[in-house]
Design an enzyme around this catalytic site. Structure first.
Site, PDB file in Angstrom:
ATOM      1  N   ARG A  51       0.394  -2.622   3.233  1.00 34.07           N
ATOM      2  CA  ARG A  51       1.090  -2.597   1.950  1.00 34.07           C
ATOM      3  C   ARG A  51       2.341  -1.729   2.046  1.00 34.07           C
ATOM      4  NH1 ARG A  51      -3.900  -1.210  -2.203  1.00 34.07           N
ATOM      5  NH2 ARG A  51      -5.386  -2.760  -1.414  1.00 34.07           N
ATOM      6  N   ASP A  53       4.770   0.265  -0.985  1.00 31.82           N
ATOM      7  CA  ASP A  53       4.745   0.574  -2.408  1.00 31.82           C
ATOM      8  C   ASP A  53       5.872  -0.125  -3.157  1.00 31.82           C
ATOM      9  OD1 ASP A  53       2.600   2.283  -2.010  1.00 31.82           O
ATOM     10  OD2 ASP A  53       3.868   4.060  -1.783  1.00 31.82           O
ATOM     11  N   TYR A 111       8.418   4.583  10.106  1.00 25.90           N
ATOM     12  CA  TYR A 111       9.059   4.611   8.796  1.00 25.90           C
ATOM     13  C   TYR A 111      10.260   5.547   8.845  1.00 25.90           C
ATOM     14  CZ  TYR A 111       5.009   2.470   6.423  1.00 25.90           C
ATOM     15  OH  TYR A 111       4.019   1.620   6.001  1.00 25.90           O
ATOM     16  N   ARG A 198       6.004   9.710   2.041  1.00 21.57           N
ATOM     17  CA  ARG A 198       6.766  10.259   0.918  1.00 21.57           C
ATOM     18  C   ARG A 198       6.356  11.694   0.610  1.00 21.57           C
ATOM     19  NH1 ARG A 198       5.657   5.784  -3.428  1.00 21.57           N
ATOM     20  NH2 ARG A 198       6.721   7.301  -4.778  1.00 21.57           N
TER      21      ARG A 198
END
Length: 245
Positions: A51, A53, A111, A198
């Site tokens: 997934r 976000d 990421y 994050r």
């Protein structure tokens, strides 16, 4: 039956994330599956590597689906990019072995999170970076990031309260690179928990501006308490760069 692997790039601004939702069509998976149905006439589920976000972007999301349709790969890629919204692009398409699974076979991911570090906000970077007007101590952030390298239980750096599954992950590399007024935080590891990148970024920023001491990294890893870590920075600065197999 053919197994088709897609490498997908998307601007997540308009979407509620990758995963299909029952009450909304504003997901990447929903859009991709809609084009597959148009292409094949079949109801086919697309399997994503994981997934992302709501609001998160991707340069290299990976997905696969199975079909009996015999259209050539170049024609299929052209079809996708003709009928997908302009903020979703299939960059690469391959036929892979039948057992390939985009999620279960992923060995790692990279990421990047972008921070606009200038007192004055940027008009052009506002949808793809987090604005941090305070000066940041790059050396202090890099030293703190070193504490995160290796295998740890990262539940304190996630949005999970409890989990029946393991919350141990391995981070191989964290780099913080200035690109003009942009700071690029890059995380490479074997997997990441919900909102982990994050929260890690928010914690490093808080260390960089002096709000938190570098020792908070050791504290959160040891005590596994989310409240001790930094803020969860907004999703619009986050990019899924690459999935490794």
């Amino acid at each position: 039956m053919r197994n088709i692997k897609l490498t997908i790039e998307y601007d997540g601004k308009r979407y509620l994330g990758w995963q299909r939702l029952g009450d909304s069509e504003k997901t990447i998976q929903e859009k991709v599956e809609g084009v597959i149905k148009l292409l094949t006439g079949e109801e086919i589920e697309v399997v994503g590597s994981g997934r992302t976000d709501a609001g998160t972007h991707a340069r290299g999301q990976v997905a696969n689906f199975k079909t009996a349709h015999q259209m050539s790969l170049p024609e299929m890629q052209q079809f996708f990019n003709r009928y997908l919204p302009q903020d979703i692009v299939v960059n690469k398409i391959e036929e892979v072995p039948e057992r390939f699974h985009a999620r279960y076979h992923a060995k790692g991911k990279q990421y990047s999170y972008y921070v606009w570090n200038n007192a004055i906000p940027s008009v052009f970077a506002r949808n793809t970076s987090f604005h941090c007007p305070q000066p940041l101590d790059l050396e202090k952030m890099q030293q703190a990031a070193e504490k995160l390298i290796g295998t740890h239980d990262f539940i304190g750096f996630s949005a999970l309260k409890k989990s029946k599954k393991s919350t141990v992950r391995t981070i191989d590399e964290i780099t913080i690179t200035p690109e003009g007024d942009l700071l690029r935080f890059t995380f490479k590891g074997n997997g990441f928990l919900h909102k982990m990148v994050r929260i890690l970024t928010g914690t490093l920023i808080a260390i960089g501006d002096g709000t938190l001491p570098p020792e908070v990294i050791d504290q959160v890893l040891a005590e596994k308490v989310r409240q001790a870590a930094g803020e969860t920075v907004p999703s619009h600065g986050l990019f899924l760069d690459e999935v490794y197999y």
